[in-house]
Design a protein around this motif. Structure first.
Motif, PDB file in Angstrom:
ATOM      1  N   ASN A 107    -102.068 -50.555  94.906  1.00 15.99           N
ATOM      2  CA  ASN A 107    -102.969 -51.181  93.942  1.00 15.99           C
ATOM      3  C   ASN A 107    -102.129 -52.066  93.032  1.00 15.99           C
ATOM      4  OD1 ASN A 107    -105.313 -49.955  94.792  1.00 15.99           O
ATOM      5  ND2 ASN A 107    -105.237 -48.297  93.298  1.00 15.99           N
ATOM      6  N   SER A 108    -102.551 -53.288  92.815  1.00 11.97           N
ATOM      7  CA  SER A 108    -101.816 -54.146  91.885  1.00 11.97           C
ATOM      8  C   SER A 108    -102.746 -54.933  90.978  1.00 11.97           C
ATOM      9  CB  SER A 108    -100.919 -55.129  92.647  1.00 11.97           C
ATOM     10  OG  SER A 108    -101.695 -56.014  93.437  1.00 11.97           O
ATOM     11  N   ALA A 109    -104.012 -55.063  91.359  1.00  5.24           N
ATOM     12  CA  ALA A 109    -104.962 -55.790  90.520  1.00  5.24           C
ATOM     13  C   ALA A 109    -105.214 -55.015  89.238  1.00  5.24           C
ATOM     14  CB  ALA A 109    -106.268 -56.011  91.276  1.00  5.24           C
ATOM     15  N   PRO A 110    -105.277 -55.694  88.094  1.00  6.54           N
ATOM     16  CA  PRO A 110    -105.484 -54.992  86.817  1.00  6.54           C
ATOM     17  C   PRO A 110    -106.707 -54.083  86.811  1.00  6.54           C
ATOM     18  CG  PRO A 110    -104.860 -57.272  86.430  1.00  6.54           C
ATOM     19  CD  PRO A 110    -105.067 -57.139  87.916  1.00  6.54           C
ATOM     20  N   THR A 111    -107.800 -54.512  87.429  1.00  2.00           N
ATOM     21  CA  THR A 111    -109.012 -53.689  87.437  1.00  2.00           C
ATOM     22  C   THR A 111    -108.806 -52.425  88.252  1.00  2.00           C
ATOM     23  OG1 THR A 111    -109.813 -55.087  89.255  1.00  2.00           O
ATOM     24  CG2 THR A 111    -110.616 -55.580  87.042  1.00  2.00           C
ATOM     25  N   ASP A 112    -108.065 -52.514  89.358  1.00  2.74           N
ATOM     26  CA  ASP A 112    -107.805 -51.330  90.189  1.00  2.74           C
ATOM     27  C   ASP A 112    -106.911 -50.339  89.456  1.00  2.74           C
ATOM     28  OD1 ASP A 112    -109.313 -52.316  92.266  1.00  2.74           O
ATOM     29  OD2 ASP A 112    -107.612 -53.208  93.318  1.00  2.74           O
ATOM     30  N   ILE A 113    -105.871 -50.847  88.815  1.00  5.65           N
ATOM     31  CA  ILE A 113    -104.941 -49.961  88.114  1.00  5.65           C
ATOM     32  C   ILE A 113    -105.647 -49.236  86.983  1.00  5.65           C
ATOM     33  CG2 ILE A 113    -102.856 -49.881  86.695  1.00  5.65           C
ATOM     34  CD1 ILE A 113    -101.894 -52.361  88.266  1.00  5.65           C
ATOM     35  N   SER A 114    -106.470 -49.960  86.225  1.00  8.18           N
ATOM     36  CA  SER A 114    -107.116 -49.360  85.059  1.00  8.18           C
ATOM     37  C   SER A 114    -108.132 -48.291  85.432  1.00  8.18           C
ATOM     38  CB  SER A 114    -107.796 -50.450  84.214  1.00  8.18           C
ATOM     39  OG  SER A 114    -108.846 -51.068  84.940  1.00  8.18           O
ATOM     40  N   SER A 115    -108.780 -48.442  86.583  1.00 10.97           N
ATOM     41  CA  SER A 115    -109.835 -47.498  86.963  1.00 10.97           C
ATOM     42  C   SER A 115    -109.405 -46.489  88.022  1.00 10.97           C
ATOM     43  CB  SER A 115    -111.067 -48.264  87.460  1.00 10.97           C
ATOM     44  OG  SER A 115    -110.742 -49.117  88.538  1.00 10.97           O
ATOM     45  N   HIS A 116    -108.248 -46.697  88.658  1.00  8.87           N
ATOM     46  CA  HIS A 116    -107.800 -45.807  89.726  1.00  8.87           C
ATOM     47  C   HIS A 116    -106.316 -45.464  89.547  1.00  8.87           C
ATOM     48  CE1 HIS A 116    -111.602 -46.465  91.757  1.00  8.87           C
ATOM     49  NE2 HIS A 116    -111.403 -47.757  91.728  1.00  8.87           N
ATOM     50  N   GLY A 117    -105.997 -44.914  88.380  1.00  5.63           N
ATOM     51  CA  GLY A 117    -104.599 -44.599  88.096  1.00  5.63           C
ATOM     52  C   GLY A 117    -104.006 -43.562  89.034  1.00  5.63           C
ATOM     53  N   ILE A 118    -104.785 -42.536  89.386  1.00  2.52           N
ATOM     54  CA  ILE A 118    -104.280 -41.485  90.282  1.00  2.52           C
ATOM     55  C   ILE A 118    -103.974 -42.075  91.656  1.00  2.52           C
ATOM     56  CG2 ILE A 118    -104.866 -39.331  91.457  1.00  2.52           C
ATOM     57  CD1 ILE A 118    -106.625 -38.648  89.015  1.00  2.52           C
ATOM     58  N   GLU A 119    -104.905 -42.852  92.186  1.00  4.78           N
ATOM     59  CA  GLU A 119    -104.684 -43.482  93.487  1.00  4.78           C
ATOM     60  C   GLU A 119    -103.486 -44.419  93.445  1.00  4.78           C
ATOM     61  OE1 GLU A 119    -106.977 -46.989  95.606  1.00  4.78           O
ATOM     62  OE2 GLU A 119    -108.090 -45.116  95.862  1.00  4.78           O
ATOM     63  N   THR A 120    -103.343 -45.134  92.335  1.00  2.27           N
ATOM     64  CA  THR A 120    -102.213 -46.050  92.187  1.00  2.27           C
ATOM     65  C   THR A 120    -100.897 -45.290  92.278  1.00  2.27           C
ATOM     66  OG1 THR A 120    -103.482 -47.603  90.815  1.00  2.27           O
ATOM     67  CG2 THR A 120    -101.081 -47.680  90.619  1.00  2.27           C
ATOM     68  N   MET A 121    -100.813 -44.159  91.608  1.00  2.00           N
ATOM     69  CA  MET A 121     -99.578 -43.378  91.629  1.00  2.00           C
ATOM     70  C   MET A 121     -99.313 -42.794  93.013  1.00  2.00           C
ATOM     71  SD  MET A 121     -99.275 -41.607  87.881  1.00  2.00           S
ATOM     72  CE  MET A 121     -97.484 -41.621  88.028  1.00  2.00           C
ATOM     73  N   LEU A 122    -100.357 -42.312  93.669  1.00  2.00           N
ATOM     74  CA  LEU A 122    -100.179 -41.768  95.017  1.00  2.00           C
ATOM     75  C   LEU A 122     -99.764 -42.859  95.997  1.00  2.00           C
ATOM     76  CD1 LEU A 122    -103.199 -39.304  95.238  1.00  2.00           C
ATOM     77  CD2 LEU A 122    -100.778 -38.711  95.062  1.00  2.00           C
ATOM     78  N   ASP A 123    -100.403 -44.041  95.896  1.00  2.00           N
ATOM     79  CA  ASP A 123    -100.008 -45.180  96.730  1.00  2.00           C
ATOM     80  C   ASP A 123     -98.514 -45.421  96.632  1.00  2.00           C
ATOM     81  OD1 ASP A 123    -102.474 -45.808  97.713  1.00  2.00           O
ATOM     82  OD2 ASP A 123    -102.770 -47.603  96.520  1.00  2.00           O
ATOM     83  N   ASN A 124     -98.057 -45.517  95.400  1.00  2.00           N
ATOM     84  CA  ASN A 124     -96.688 -45.950  95.174  1.00  2.00           C
ATOM     85  C   ASN A 124     -95.648 -44.873  95.460  1.00  2.00           C
ATOM     86  OD1 ASN A 124     -97.417 -48.552  94.423  1.00  2.00           O
ATOM     87  ND2 ASN A 124     -97.658 -47.989  92.271  1.00  2.00           N
TER      88      ASN A 124
END
Length: 347
Positions: A107-124
């Motif tokens: 996730n890199s889009a600002p809207t994705d990061i702000s609403s999907h923080g858990i997924e963002t961390m798991l992705d990375n």
């Protein structure tokens, strides 16, 4: 229509390949797994590899096959292109062996990061861990991790960041799910290099723009580019004084491939075009001037969850340049080509 209907886009690919012959020659007859393949950063990597005519097998990994087929319509019947179903948040069954891995799924889009923080961390983090295990099992020649300039955090002076300079990140702000997990994934790469002898390299792109981003991309440069190409005025929510490193997506792609081939193990490289360091307002003015529209400022209260907190995220790319890389597209040229390609391809 598609990017491949734009003569300017195809010319940019060909020029980049011509100017980087040795990089593509080094990848001849090799195979490369690219995750996040349909994204703004990695999709031109796939195009360059396939256009180079070096018999390179590309495993293009993504979650949505329909989206991937639309993006890579030119290659879907090409034997050198192979779609791979891949989700960075899940354990994937990758039943093939690639010589190189370029891990760009995130996730890199600002809207994705702000609403999907858990997924963002798991992705990375977990996505990187799974692929590092894959690289170890298949004895890949290099695992390249695409990180971000956001790992640097905040600082007060206007000098561009070097690779060994780190500022402050508020780790209890959910918006920090992105830079915090990017930092952790970089450390994971270094650990795999030391403990398991997997060659890893890291790139930290600045603010990448270009026609490879889709219309729904919420990064400011990409949203502005499509709006300007449509003949609409650009409306800014602030004065736009924040300093950024703007880099054309095809230049970024050639930088990634340069580090893949020439990068030193367990080292990080900034990706930045030295002629592309400018404020957000300057970026908007370049796009507006090319498209013949106006820039207006209507200051409003912004959602802090979607805002990059860094006033200065400009990058020093001398370390990358020492590998022989040179940006081919200044900010003026890159933004001009972006507008032209969007219009030519009717994107």
């Amino acid at each position: 229509m598609s990017l491949y209907d734009s003569k300017t886009y195809l010319d940019d690919l060909r020029l980049t390949i011509e100017k980087n012959k040795e990089i593509f020659d080094a990848l001849r007859n090799r195979s490369v797994l690219v995750t996040g393949a349909s994204g703004a950063v990695c999709s031109p990597v796939v195009d360059l590899l396939l256009f180079s005519d070096r018999n390179i097998k590309v495993y293009a990994a993504g979650r949505n096959r329909e989206k991937m087929d639309r993006r890579f319509v030119r290659w879907t019947d090409d034997p050198h292109y192979c779609f791979v179903s891949y989700d960075a948040t899940k354990k994937n069954q990758l039943d093939f062996s690639a010589d190189y891995v370029i891990h760009g799924a995130s996730n890199s889009a600002p809207t994705d990061i702000s609403s999907h923080g858990i997924e963002t961390m798991l992705d990375n983090f977990m996505g990187t861990y799974e692929l590092l295990n894959y690289a170890e099992i298949h004895k890949c020649q290099n695992f390249l991790y695409i990180s971000s300039s956001e790992v640097y955090g905040r600082k007060t002076d206007p000098a561009p960041f070097t690779e060994d300079e780190y500022g402050w990140v508020d780790i209890l702000n959910p918006r920090s799910s992105y830079p915090s997990s990017k930092r952790a994934a970089e450390t994971m790469c270094a650990c795999f290099s030391q403990e398991r002898h997997v060659k890893t390299t890291v790139v930290r792109p600045g603010h990448i723009y270009g026609p490879t981003a889709g219309r729904r991309d919420t990064h400011v440069a990409d949203a502005f580019a499509y709006r300007a190409a449509d003949g609409k005025d650009l409306v800014m929510n602030s004065a736009g004084k924040q300093l950024r490193s703007w880099c054309y997506s095809i230049d970024c792609a050639s930088a990634i491939l340069t580090v893949l081939v020439r990068g030193k193990e367990a080292c990080a490289y900034n990706i930045s075009n030295r002629s592309g360091i400018a404020s957000i307002r300057d970026m908007a003015e370049l796009l507006a001037g090319e498209a013949g529209v106006r820039v207006m400022v209507h200051a409003v209260q912004q959602d802090s969850r979607q805002v990059n907190p860094m006033d200065n995220s400009s990058l020093n790319a001398e370390k990358l340049e020492q590998l022989g890389w040179q940006g081919l597209y200044s900010a003026a040229t890159g933004f001009a080509h972006t507008i032209k390609i969007i219009r030519e391809g009717n994107l």
